[in-house]
Design a protein around this motif. Structure first.
Motif, PDB file in Angstrom:
ATOM      1  N   LYS A   1     -29.164   9.261  22.821  1.00 23.36           N
ATOM      2  CA  LYS A   1     -29.281   9.754  24.191  1.00 23.36           C
ATOM      3  C   LYS A   1     -29.336   8.565  25.152  1.00 23.36           C
ATOM      4  CE  LYS A   1     -29.700  13.816  22.315  1.00 23.36           C
ATOM      5  NZ  LYS A   1     -28.512  14.678  22.224  1.00 23.36           N
ATOM      6  N   CYS A   2     -29.714   8.840  26.397  1.00 22.12           N
ATOM      7  CA  CYS A   2     -29.867   7.778  27.403  1.00 22.12           C
ATOM      8  C   CYS A   2     -31.293   7.235  27.312  1.00 22.12           C
ATOM      9  CB  CYS A   2     -29.586   8.330  28.800  1.00 22.12           C
ATOM     10  SG  CYS A   2     -27.953   9.074  28.981  1.00 22.12           S
ATOM     11  N   ARG A   3     -31.474   6.208  26.486  1.00 23.94           N
ATOM     12  CA  ARG A   3     -32.805   5.652  26.253  1.00 23.94           C
ATOM     13  C   ARG A   3     -33.060   4.496  27.221  1.00 23.94           C
ATOM     14  NH1 ARG A   3     -33.227   4.892  19.767  1.00 23.94           N
ATOM     15  NH2 ARG A   3     -31.901   3.103  20.302  1.00 23.94           N
ATOM     16  N   ALA A   4     -34.299   4.418  27.696  1.00 25.98           N
ATOM     17  CA  ALA A   4     -34.633   3.461  28.747  1.00 25.98           C
ATOM     18  C   ALA A   4     -34.432   2.010  28.309  1.00 25.98           C
ATOM     19  CB  ALA A   4     -36.078   3.694  29.197  1.00 25.98           C
ATOM     20  N   ARG A   5     -35.021   1.635  27.181  1.00 26.34           N
ATOM     21  CA  ARG A   5     -34.919   0.245  26.730  1.00 26.34           C
ATOM     22  C   ARG A   5     -33.458  -0.158  26.537  1.00 26.34           C
ATOM     23  NH1 ARG A   5     -37.467   0.710  22.301  1.00 26.34           N
ATOM     24  NH2 ARG A   5     -39.543   0.066  22.986  1.00 26.34           N
ATOM     25  N   ASP A   6     -32.699   0.704  25.862  1.00 21.54           N
ATOM     26  CA  ASP A   6     -31.282   0.428  25.631  1.00 21.54           C
ATOM     27  C   ASP A   6     -30.525   0.285  26.948  1.00 21.54           C
ATOM     28  OD1 ASP A   6     -30.663   1.534  22.441  1.00 21.54           O
ATOM     29  OD2 ASP A   6     -32.525   2.066  23.420  1.00 21.54           O
ATOM     30  N   THR A   7     -30.888   1.102  27.936  1.00 18.99           N
ATOM     31  CA  THR A   7     -30.216   1.051  29.228  1.00 18.99           C
ATOM     32  C   THR A   7     -30.341  -0.328  29.853  1.00 18.99           C
ATOM     33  OG1 THR A   7     -30.470   3.414  29.687  1.00 18.99           O
ATOM     34  CG2 THR A   7     -30.256   1.948  31.587  1.00 18.99           C
ATOM     35  N   PHE A   8     -31.557  -0.857  29.912  1.00 19.59           N
ATOM     36  CA  PHE A   8     -31.759  -2.123  30.611  1.00 19.59           C
ATOM     37  C   PHE A   8     -31.254  -3.320  29.818  1.00 19.59           C
ATOM     38  CE2 PHE A   8     -35.173   0.605  32.513  1.00 19.59           C
ATOM     39  CZ  PHE A   8     -34.555   0.734  33.752  1.00 19.59           C
ATOM     40  N   ILE A   9     -31.325  -3.253  28.495  1.00 18.71           N
ATOM     41  CA  ILE A   9     -30.800  -4.359  27.691  1.00 18.71           C
ATOM     42  C   ILE A   9     -29.279  -4.396  27.765  1.00 18.71           C
ATOM     43  CG2 ILE A   9     -30.559  -5.270  25.343  1.00 18.71           C
ATOM     44  CD1 ILE A   9     -33.362  -4.264  24.741  1.00 18.71           C
ATOM     45  N   SER A  10     -28.645  -3.245  27.756  1.00 18.61           N
ATOM     46  CA  SER A  10     -27.181  -3.210  27.709  1.00 18.61           C
ATOM     47  C   SER A  10     -26.521  -3.261  29.078  1.00 18.61           C
ATOM     48  CB  SER A  10     -26.716  -1.957  26.965  1.00 18.61           C
ATOM     49  OG  SER A  10     -27.133  -0.787  27.631  1.00 18.61           O
ATOM     50  N   LEU A  11     -27.229  -2.894  30.124  1.00 17.85           N
ATOM     51  CA  LEU A  11     -26.614  -2.757  31.446  1.00 17.85           C
ATOM     52  C   LEU A  11     -25.911  -4.029  31.942  1.00 17.85           C
ATOM     53  CD1 LEU A  11     -26.047  -0.903  33.813  1.00 17.85           C
ATOM     54  CD2 LEU A  11     -28.312  -1.451  34.734  1.00 17.85           C
ATOM     55  N   PRO A  12     -26.526  -5.209  31.871  1.00 20.76           N
ATOM     56  CA  PRO A  12     -25.811  -6.403  32.354  1.00 20.76           C
ATOM     57  C   PRO A  12     -24.506  -6.671  31.613  1.00 20.76           C
ATOM     58  CG  PRO A  12     -28.157  -6.855  32.149  1.00 20.76           C
ATOM     59  CD  PRO A  12     -27.919  -5.532  31.494  1.00 20.76           C
ATOM     60  N   GLY A  13     -24.533  -6.571  30.289  1.00 24.33           N
ATOM     61  CA  GLY A  13     -23.325  -6.837  29.521  1.00 24.33           C
ATOM     62  C   GLY A  13     -22.235  -5.823  29.763  1.00 24.33           C
TER      63      GLY A  13
ATOM     64  N   GLY B   1     -27.820 -11.081  17.978  1.00 21.84           N
ATOM     65  CA  GLY B   1     -26.953 -12.251  17.921  1.00 21.84           C
ATOM     66  C   GLY B   1     -26.532 -12.721  19.294  1.00 21.84           C
ATOM     67  N   GLY B   2     -26.444 -11.805  20.258  1.00 20.53           N
ATOM     68  CA  GLY B   2     -26.109 -12.200  21.620  1.00 20.53           C
ATOM     69  C   GLY B   2     -27.153 -13.127  22.217  1.00 20.53           C
ATOM     70  N   PHE B   3     -28.423 -12.806  22.021  1.00 19.34           N
ATOM     71  CA  PHE B   3     -29.486 -13.673  22.527  1.00 19.34           C
ATOM     72  C   PHE B   3     -29.540 -14.985  21.751  1.00 19.34           C
ATOM     73  CE2 PHE B   3     -30.715  -9.577  24.228  1.00 19.34           C
ATOM     74  CZ  PHE B   3     -31.153  -9.908  25.507  1.00 19.34           C
ATOM     75  N   TYR B   4     -29.225 -14.935  20.468  1.00 21.43           N
ATOM     76  CA  TYR B   4     -29.148 -16.171  19.676  1.00 21.43           C
ATOM     77  C   TYR B   4     -28.067 -17.093  20.242  1.00 21.43           C
ATOM     78  CZ  TYR B   4     -27.975 -19.295  15.823  1.00 21.43           C
ATOM     79  OH  TYR B   4     -27.695 -20.409  15.078  1.00 21.43           O
ATOM     80  N   MET B   5     -26.909 -16.548  20.548  1.00 21.44           N
ATOM     81  CA  MET B   5     -25.818 -17.360  21.092  1.00 21.44           C
ATOM     82  C   MET B   5     -26.194 -17.932  22.456  1.00 21.44           C
ATOM     83  SD  MET B   5     -23.741 -17.283  18.661  1.00 21.44           S
ATOM     84  CE  MET B   5     -23.527 -16.291  17.185  1.00 21.44           C
TER      85      MET B   5
ATOM     86  N   ARG C   1     -21.430 -10.093  26.969  1.00 20.86           N
ATOM     87  CA  ARG C   1     -22.199 -11.104  27.705  1.00 20.86           C
ATOM     88  C   ARG C   1     -22.015 -12.477  27.068  1.00 20.86           C
ATOM     89  NH1 ARG C   1     -27.500 -12.926  28.880  1.00 20.86           N
ATOM     90  NH2 ARG C   1     -28.284 -12.174  26.879  1.00 20.86           N
ATOM     91  N   THR C   2     -21.915 -12.522  25.746  1.00 18.41           N
ATOM     92  CA  THR C   2     -21.675 -13.789  25.064  1.00 18.41           C
ATOM     93  C   THR C   2     -20.302 -14.351  25.428  1.00 18.41           C
ATOM     94  OG1 THR C   2     -23.077 -13.135  23.198  1.00 18.41           O
ATOM     95  CG2 THR C   2     -21.505 -14.916  22.810  1.00 18.41           C
ATOM     96  N   LEU C   3     -19.282 -13.503  25.455  1.00 14.56           N
ATOM     97  CA  LEU C   3     -17.948 -13.956  25.849  1.00 14.56           C
ATOM     98  C   LEU C   3     -17.955 -14.486  27.278  1.00 14.56           C
ATOM     99  CD1 LEU C   3     -15.751 -11.111  24.306  1.00 14.56           C
ATOM    100  CD2 LEU C   3     -16.010 -13.448  23.460  1.00 14.56           C
ATOM    101  N   ASN C   4     -18.721 -13.833  28.146  1.00 16.60           N
ATOM    102  CA  ASN C   4     -18.838 -14.281  29.521  1.00 16.60           C
ATOM    103  C   ASN C   4     -19.538 -15.631  29.608  1.00 16.60           C
ATOM    104  OD1 ASN C   4     -20.648 -13.919  32.366  1.00 16.60           O
ATOM    105  ND2 ASN C   4     -18.497 -13.342  32.477  1.00 16.60           N
ATOM    106  N   LEU C   5     -20.598 -15.815  28.807  1.00 13.20           N
ATOM    107  CA  LEU C   5     -21.293 -17.100  28.774  1.00 13.20           C
ATOM    108  C   LEU C   5     -20.400 -18.201  28.209  1.00 13.20           C
ATOM    109  CD1 LEU C   5     -24.806 -15.944  27.485  1.00 13.20           C
ATOM    110  CD2 LEU C   5     -24.309 -16.923  29.734  1.00 13.20           C
ATOM    111  N   LEU C   6     -19.619 -17.861  27.197  1.00 14.33           N
ATOM    112  CA  LEU C   6     -18.688 -18.837  26.628  1.00 14.33           C
ATOM    113  C   LEU C   6     -17.732 -19.355  27.694  1.00 14.33           C
ATOM    114  CD1 LEU C   6     -17.579 -17.423  23.148  1.00 14.33           C
ATOM    115  CD2 LEU C   6     -18.587 -19.666  23.586  1.00 14.33           C
ATOM    116  N   GLU C   7     -17.228 -18.432  28.496  1.00 11.04           N
ATOM    117  CA  GLU C   7     -16.295 -18.835  29.552  1.00 11.04           C
ATOM    118  C   GLU C   7     -16.972 -19.745  30.568  1.00 11.04           C
ATOM    119  OE1 GLU C   7     -13.310 -16.722  32.839  1.00 11.04           O
ATOM    120  OE2 GLU C   7     -14.455 -15.511  31.423  1.00 11.04           O
ATOM    121  N   LYS C   8     -18.205 -19.413  30.940  1.00  8.31           N
ATOM    122  CA  LYS C   8     -18.913 -20.232  31.925  1.00  8.31           C
ATOM    123  C   LYS C   8     -19.227 -21.623  31.384  1.00  8.31           C
ATOM    124  CE  LYS C   8     -21.025 -16.394  34.440  1.00  8.31           C
ATOM    125  NZ  LYS C   8     -22.296 -15.697  34.794  1.00  8.31           N
ATOM    126  N   TYR C   9     -19.708 -21.689  30.139  1.00  8.70           N
ATOM    127  CA  TYR C   9     -20.066 -22.985  29.579  1.00  8.70           C
ATOM    128  C   TYR C   9     -18.833 -23.839  29.267  1.00  8.70           C
ATOM    129  CZ  TYR C   9     -25.095 -22.293  29.213  1.00  8.70           C
ATOM    130  OH  TYR C   9     -26.433 -22.137  29.507  1.00  8.70           O
TER     131      TYR C   9
END
Length: 647
Positions: free
Chosen positions: A301-313, A570-574, A635-643
């Motif tokens: 369903k639309c879970r709160a924690r998942d919403t905020f963690i996934s929203l930026p990416g 793994g995204g936060f690890y990267m 988000r990782t692909l976006n960070l890769l491009e920036k770095y």
């Protein structure tokens, strides 16, 4: 060269083709899902699966599948495929498949003798309507198509069986029929763009099996109701569009509607475009003003924690700031209703979980990096301030700010973190007390809040929050950092959890961290040695007690967070790698992305599953498409491009 394309050799090999699934959504909660050979292997599969809010919060399978038969000179060739007892498949329509691709829309080409038939599928956006176009590409003699619908009318969590309650009644509509098997369900409209003949021959097809449910130890045998079949002639070069929906449509518009829906589809011709397409499938619009993020398919369903963690990416990483703002507008209403102790009026669940408010601030922080601090302050400055005040004032029912600057949470009897599996109502991983990622989030939130307060000129709040943050920093290191160079997962009085878990990666990845550079490197090294896999970070190190990496069978709940690998971690690890080592880790991370790109072709096409086994071959498990995973890879692909541009 098509990116998502399979030749006849793979399609006709059921060991290969049945493991590959295809998901289409309407961005309003409904979906269509099956294997690429149209053989349903799960009770969650169906051609038209829709929410029925008048009944419950579940999705419901109305139309399970549609068998197509090609008839020439009286000979019948059924293109359907169903599994029955004893590993028997009937009919065996997959043997007629010539090729399959879904770069833009799922397209299957069948060859039956001299007949070449193409099938294309789209799910109309924001409507409970699946559209299928059949085109006769070649034929040397008169050809008839017969369409046989298999109806279920049941929740995705159940299976159905032959019964006398099911209604056999149907009514003719424009080029089709409408029917409803049980009271409380909407009518199912099945219509064609061409005049046809419907022959009422009601029957139950008994003993259809779903191997995915059998593997999990669930009920896996089902009977499906077939009310009859539709027949019509088709000429070489002609196209016929079939529509299944919960509302009637003028059939003269079907061909144009199909073309319009195809035009709206972006191609899935590479890894990035597949991820963008997958990101859009998590969009959920329930009204003109409400936007949500579904946590995953097919059962989340639309879970709160998942919403905020996934929203930026899912939004900012692909330059869709507008959708971030729409979702956050809806979510802010739910957050404020919670903080004001009012009844929830939205669809977001689990808003009461103690880390949700902290993840909301983290999401807003990513918005600030994408749009600028000034705009973030004007959009969300008050919300950030109100959240921090709410927590500091001790109003949250399960977050207590202690004198040492750390947040304390009671998780003994009820799961309060993302590691939320339960057995007999009790958490499998009872994380409680000072939880490592909660307090990393807390320190980050205080520092970010102080930054916004500085822009606002609120010196009193800056001083207050910076003071708490400094106290939190000192206590964090003394509480969580151990002599072996990694962080305790949680600390509750004299109880310190020595398990090596991935939650310690967050203070290394966040913009504001209580750890020194050397401490960050030490934690990252432990994560690399003991937790890193090609599919993300393990939820527990193989060296820790209770390691259970195989998410299979009746013991799945025990394994859920005891060694399985999660791509979103793994995204936060990267991100941590890039912050610590910058460009020197670019090639390492690029190579790691290959492990995720493999998923585009081997499980649910074009998306990322929920988790994988923690041991080789890291087989995909759980939900077929998971928002946080897609988001963090984007988000990782976006960070890769920036770095890549940082010298």
């Amino acid at each position: 060269m098509s990116y998502l394309k399979f030749e006849k050799t793979l399609m006709t090999n059921l060991e290969e083709s049945l493991s590959r699934e295809l998901l289409r959504t309407n961005r309003s909660g409904a979906y269509s899902c099956s294997t690429i050979v149209d053989c349903n292997t799960s009770k969650y599969h169906g051609l038209l699966v829709v929410p029925v809010p008048e009944m419950d919060d579940d999705n419901h399978v109305l139309l399970s599948s549609l068998d197509v038969t090609v008839i020439q000179h009286g000979a019948e060739f059924n293109l359907g495929l169903h599994k029955y007892q004893g590993n028997n498949y009937s009919p065996k329509g997959h043997k007629y498949i010539r090729e399959f691709n879904c770069d833009k829309v799922p397209t299957t080409v069948y060859r039956v003798g001299g007949v070449l038939l193409k099938k294309e599928v789209v799910f109309q956006h924001y409507e409970n309507r699946i559209l299928i176009r059949y085109t006769l590409m070649d034929a040397h003699s008169e050809t008839i198509l017969r369409f046989k619908p298999f109806l279920a009318f049941r929740s995705v969590r159940q299976v159905t069986h032959e019964n006398s309650t099911a209604s056999r009644e149907y009514h003719s509509v424009d080029n089709g029929i409408k029917t409803c098997m049980y009271a409380g369900y909407p009518d199912l409209y099945m219509q064609f763009s061409k005049t046809n003949e419907f022959k009422f021959t009601p029957d139950w097809y008994r003993g259809i099996e779903y191997p995915k449910e059998q593997e999990c130890g669930y009920a896996y045998n089902e009977d499906l109701y077939v009310p009859g079949y539709f027949e019509m002639n088709i000429k070489k070069g002609e196209s016929i569009v079939f529509a299944a929906s919960t509302s009637e449509i003028k059939t003269s518009t079907l061909k144009h509607l199909f073309e319009k829906e195809v035009e709206d589809r972006a191609p899935r011709d590479n890894f990035f475009h597949c991820l963008v397409n997958a990101a859009h499938q998590f969009h959920n619009r329930t009204s003109k003003d409400e936007r949500y993020i579904l946590a995953g398919y097919p059962w989340f369903k639309c879970r709160a924690r998942d919403t905020f963690i996934s929203l930026p990416g899912l939004t900012l990483s692909i330059d869709e700031q507008d959708y971030f703002e729409l979702v956050m507008k809806t979510a802010e209403r739910s957050l404020r209703e919670f903080m004001e102790n009012k009844p929830q009026t939205g669809k977001i669940t689990e808003i009461e979980q103690p880390d949700v408010l902290l993840w909301a601030i983290w999401a807003i922080q990513q918005y600030a990096k994408a749009t600028g601090d000034d705009k973030c302050l004007s959009m969300y400055g008050k919300l950030v301030k109100d959240i921090l005040i709410y927590i500091i004032d001790g109003k949250h029912p399960n977050l207590k700010l202690n004198e040492n600057g750390l947040l304390y949470t009671d998780g003994r009897n009820k799961p309060v973190t993302w590691m939320n599996s339960t057995i007999n109502g009790k958490p499998v991983v009872p994380r409680t007390g000072y939880i490592v990622e909660f307090n990393a989030l807390w320190y980050n939130a205080l520092k970010f809040g102080a930054k916004l307060a500085t822009l606002k000129g609120n010196e009193a709040k800056v001083a207050e929050w910076e003071k708490i943050a400094e106290l939190c920093k000192q206590s964090f290191v003394s509480t969580f950092m151990n002599d072996y160079g990694y962080l305790f997962d949680y600390v509750d009085g004299n109880m310190m959890d020595w398990s090596v878990r991935p939650n310690m990666i967050f203070p290394v990845a966040f913009d504001y961290s209580p750890l020194s550079q050397d401490q960050k490197k030490s934690v990252l090294d432990v994560c690399t040695r003991e937790l890193l896999t090609p599919k993300g970070l393990r939820s527990l190190s193989p060296k820790s007690g209770g390691y259970n990496p195989m998410y299979v069978g009746a013991q799945r709940d025990y394994a859920y967070h005891q060694g399985t690998a999660w791509p979103w971690l793994g995204g936060f690890y990267m991100e941590a790698c890039l912050k610590l080592y910058k460009r020197t880790r670019l090639s390492f991370i690029e190579r790691h992305m290959v492990g995720y790109e493999d998923e585009m072709l081997i499980n649910c096409l074009g998306t990322i599953p929920e988790l994988s086994d923690g041991n080789p071959p890291f087989r995909a498990r759980g939900a077929i498409s998971f928002a946080m995973n897609v988001a963090e890879i984007l988000r990782t692909l976006n960070l890769l491009e920036k770095y890549s541009y940082i010298k």
